[in-house]
Write an enzyme that holds these catalytic residues in place. Structure first.
Site, PDB file in Angstrom:
ATOM      1  N   SER A  36       1.214  -1.092   0.608  1.00 55.93           N
ATOM      2  CA  SER A  36       0.070  -0.158   0.488  1.00 55.93           C
ATOM      3  C   SER A  36       0.984   1.180   0.416  1.00 55.93           C
ATOM      4  O   SER A  36       1.656   1.284   0.696  1.00 55.93           O
ATOM      5  CB  SER A  36      -0.968   0.103   1.162  1.00 55.93           C
ATOM      6  N   ALA A  37       0.805   2.272  -0.987  1.00 55.11           N
ATOM      7  CA  ALA A  37       1.249   3.941  -1.019  1.00 55.11           C
ATOM      8  C   ALA A  37       0.609   4.261  -0.094  1.00 55.11           C
ATOM      9  O   ALA A  37       1.308   5.954   0.122  1.00 55.11           O
ATOM     10  CB  ALA A  37       1.149   3.606  -2.327  1.00 55.11           C
ATOM     11  N   THR A  83      -8.878  -2.097   2.485  1.00 56.99           N
ATOM     12  CA  THR A  83      -7.954  -2.106   1.121  1.00 56.99           C
ATOM     13  C   THR A  83      -8.867  -3.274   0.735  1.00 56.99           C
ATOM     14  O   THR A  83      -9.133  -4.147   1.725  1.00 56.99           O
ATOM     15  CB  THR A  83      -6.824  -1.447   0.846  1.00 56.99           C
ATOM     16  N   LYS A  87     -13.477  -4.773   2.368  1.00 55.27           N
ATOM     17  CA  LYS A  87     -14.287  -3.570   2.155  1.00 55.27           C
ATOM     18  C   LYS A  87     -15.889  -3.488   1.750  1.00 55.27           C
ATOM     19  O   LYS A  87     -16.804  -2.897   2.628  1.00 55.27           O
ATOM     20  CB  LYS A  87     -14.019  -2.861   0.453  1.00 55.27           C
ATOM     21  N   ASP A 122     -13.490   6.278  -2.483  1.00 57.87           N
ATOM     22  CA  ASP A 122     -13.111   5.872  -3.990  1.00 57.87           C
ATOM     23  C   ASP A 122     -13.504   6.104  -5.074  1.00 57.87           C
ATOM     24  O   ASP A 122     -12.927   7.062  -5.519  1.00 57.87           O
ATOM     25  CB  ASP A 122     -13.431   4.055  -4.140  1.00 57.87           C
ATOM     26  N   GLY A 147     -15.704  -4.384 -15.681  1.00 61.34           N
ATOM     27  CA  GLY A 147     -15.199  -5.336 -14.732  1.00 61.34           C
ATOM     28  C   GLY A 147     -16.352  -4.777 -13.779  1.00 61.34           C
ATOM     29  O   GLY A 147     -15.748  -4.613 -12.556  1.00 61.34           O
ATOM     30  N   GLY A 150     -16.903  -6.408  -9.384  1.00 63.19           N
ATOM     31  CA  GLY A 150     -15.294  -6.033  -8.338  1.00 63.19           C
ATOM     32  C   GLY A 150     -15.969  -4.571  -7.595  1.00 63.19           C
ATOM     33  O   GLY A 150     -17.082  -3.826  -8.185  1.00 63.19           O
ATOM     34  N   TYR A 244      -2.542   1.834 -11.000  1.00 61.25           N
ATOM     35  CA  TYR A 244      -1.962   2.041 -11.671  1.00 61.25           C
ATOM     36  C   TYR A 244      -0.128   1.970 -11.269  1.00 61.25           C
ATOM     37  O   TYR A 244       0.786   2.127 -11.182  1.00 61.25           O
ATOM     38  CB  TYR A 244      -2.074   3.340 -10.448  1.00 61.25           C
ATOM     39  N   GLY A 265      -4.918   4.710 -12.904  1.00 63.76           N
ATOM     40  CA  GLY A 265      -5.578   5.334 -11.300  1.00 63.76           C
ATOM     41  C   GLY A 265      -4.379   5.854 -10.502  1.00 63.76           C
ATOM     42  O   GLY A 265      -4.970   6.017  -8.939  1.00 63.76           O
TER      43      GLY A 265
HETATM   44  P1  ATR Z   1     -12.146  -5.569  -6.603  1.00 60.43           P
HETATM   45  O1  ATR Z   1     -10.795  -4.834  -5.267  1.00 60.43           O
HETATM   46  O2  ATR Z   1     -12.683  -4.380  -7.520  1.00 60.43           O
HETATM   47  O3  ATR Z   1     -12.599  -5.698  -5.698  1.00 60.43           O
HETATM   48  P2  ATR Z   1     -12.246  -7.566  -7.819  1.00 60.43           P
HETATM   49  O4  ATR Z   1     -13.069  -8.646  -6.948  1.00 60.43           O
HETATM   50  O5  ATR Z   1     -10.438  -8.708  -8.111  1.00 60.43           O
HETATM   51  O6  ATR Z   1     -11.747  -6.307  -7.668  1.00 60.43           O
HETATM   52  O7  ATR Z   1     -13.687  -8.352  -9.236  1.00 60.43           O
HETATM   53  C1  ATR Z   1     -12.349  -7.868 -10.357  1.00 60.43           C
HETATM   54  C2  ATR Z   1     -13.328  -7.438 -11.695  1.00 60.43           C
HETATM   55  O8  ATR Z   1     -12.963  -7.911 -12.828  1.00 60.43           O
HETATM   56  C3  ATR Z   1     -15.281  -8.020 -11.586  1.00 60.43           C
HETATM   57  O9  ATR Z   1     -15.805  -7.211 -12.138  1.00 60.43           O
HETATM   58  C4  ATR Z   1     -13.884  -9.893 -12.309  1.00 60.43           C
HETATM   59  O10 ATR Z   1     -15.136  -9.986 -13.176  1.00 60.43           O
HETATM   60  P3  ATR Z   1     -15.843 -11.459 -12.638  1.00 60.43           P
HETATM   61  O11 ATR Z   1     -16.791 -10.517 -11.497  1.00 60.43           O
HETATM   62  O12 ATR Z   1     -16.864 -12.196 -13.707  1.00 60.43           O
HETATM   63  O13 ATR Z   1     -15.152 -12.303 -11.790  1.00 60.43           O
HETATM   64  C5  ATR Z   1     -13.232  -8.921 -13.624  1.00 60.43           C
HETATM   65  N1  ATR Z   1     -12.171 -10.249 -13.905  1.00 60.43           N
HETATM   66  C6  ATR Z   1     -10.990 -10.680 -12.868  1.00 60.43           C
HETATM   67  N2  ATR Z   1     -10.382 -11.259 -13.532  1.00 60.43           N
HETATM   68  C7  ATR Z   1     -10.878 -11.409 -14.640  1.00 60.43           C
HETATM   69  C8  ATR Z   1     -10.409 -11.949 -16.773  1.00 60.43           C
HETATM   70  N3  ATR Z   1      -9.050 -12.755 -16.084  1.00 60.43           N
HETATM   71  N4  ATR Z   1     -11.301 -11.186 -17.992  1.00 60.43           N
HETATM   72  C9  ATR Z   1     -11.872 -10.504 -17.624  1.00 60.43           C
HETATM   73  N5  ATR Z   1     -12.672  -9.966 -16.494  1.00 60.43           N
HETATM   74  C10 ATR Z   1     -12.010 -10.485 -15.410  1.00 60.43           C
END
Ligand code: ATR
Length: 298
Positions: A36-37, A83, A87, A122, A147, A150, A244, A265
């Site tokens: 973490s930064a 983090t 979260k 965020d 994405g 997440g 980032y 980022g």
């Molecule tokens: P966060 O830190 O934002 O909570 P995370 O839980 O790792 O991150 O979520 C990452 C996002 O990247 C999710 O939307 C994930 O898609 P899924 O909901 O289908 O899992 C997406 N993601 C992760 N790896 C991926 C990959 N190889 N291709 C496409 N999407 C991907």
């Protein structure tokens, strides 16, 4: 002084502050947290504004967030940043949750007092980051978010819908998550569609977007592919990669080669940090010292 503290280090003030010139009263909690930064960024601001406070990294395994919070409060901490992966779990530890954090379903900043209040700085600050990097108002744009499954993507999508972006495309490998979110965010003034990265109509949609925001983890690891087909990116695009580190992901490299405007980022990390600082101290925005602190880690 340690680079990373454990919950056991919160047993007493003497133990926690051994060898330090200021008492630890702020932290970032995560698992892992060594990367973490945030400490460098916040400590620069704390020192600059004359606060007698040290900001530490605290490694908290999943399932022990409540215990960590109890111990920090017992030692008179002001608050903490939260983090990955805490979260979501941390919401249950809050007595009160801000409207932003509730809408995003995630908390990244806690303020301790008689009550524990959860905030999410965020995505609120995405608007400032986009303004700073591209000189445009996010609310005026048609936005494609990659994405949204997440915490980060969900928060960004929620914020874009709340500020009334003109059109939103929510892209996710697991389509149900995008469809569910688009239902939750639905409002008359914003057109929202959801699709997977391999949908045949993705490139046509992408070409209509002004900005493409990557909130997937694709690009974090060396050798990762692009998070969407390469023909989707055109020169008129602004491309914002929330990653980032590395500073230049394959997406950013490709977008640059197409003549698109790009940013990573870092600006979002900086602006969410500034807002977190304001949550704790309600003083002036320490933007420049925090920027210096952040740059010192690069
Ligand atoms: P966060 O830190 O934002 O909570 P995370 O839980 O790792 O991150 O979520 C990452 C996002 O990247 C999710 O939307 C994930 O898609 P899924 O909901 O289908 O899992 C997406 N993601 C992760 N790896 C991926 C990959 N190889 N291709 C496409 N999407 C991907």
């Amino acid at each position: 002084m340690k680079d990373v503290y454990q919950i056991s280090d919160l047993a007493s003030r003497d133990l926690l502050d051994e060898g330090a010139d200021k008492p630890a009263r702020l932290a970032v909690i995560g698992f892992p947290v060594a990367h973490s930064a945030s400490p460098a960024m916040h400590q620069e601001a704390l020192d600059d504004l004359g606060e007698d406070v040290r900001y530490i990294r605290l490694e908290v395994p999943p399932g022990q967030v409540a215990e960590a919070i109890d111990r920090m409060k017992a030692l008179d901490f002001i608050g903490c940043n939260v983090t990955v992966p805490h979260k979501f779990e941390v919401i249950d530890c809050c007595d009160d949750v801000s409207d932003d954090a509730r809408a995003m379903g995630a908390v990244n900043t806690l303020v301790f007092g008689d009550q524990t209040t959860g905030h999410n700085t965020d995505a609120t600050e995405l608007i400032h980051a986009i303004q700073e990097d591209f000189g445009v108002n996010l609310a005026d744009l048609k936005v494609m978010i990659l994405g949204v499954g997440g915490g980060a993507g969900r928060a960004v999508a929620t914020q874009c819908a709340r500020i009334g972006c003109r059109e939103l495309w929510l892209i996710n490998r697991t389509l149900e998550k995008a469809t569910k979110l688009s239902g939750q965010l639905a409002r008359p003034e914003v057109k929202i569609s959801s699709m997977t990265p391999d949908d045949p109509s993705l490139s046509e949609a992408a070409h209509r977007a002004d900005i493409v925001i990557n909130a997937t983890s694709v690009g974090l690891k060396y050798g990762d592919p692009l998070p969407l087909p390469m023909e989707c990116i055109q020169s008129h695009h602004m491309v914002y990669d929330m990653i980032y580190n590395p500073a230049e992901t394959p997406l950013i490299k490709h977008a640059k080669s197409e003549g698109a405007h790009t940013a990573n980022g870092l600006s979002m990390l900086l602006h969410q940090g500034v807002l977190a600082y304001e949550c704790w101290f309600s003083k002036e925005k320490p933007l420049e010292p925090m920027r210096r602190g952040l740059i010192s880690t690069l």
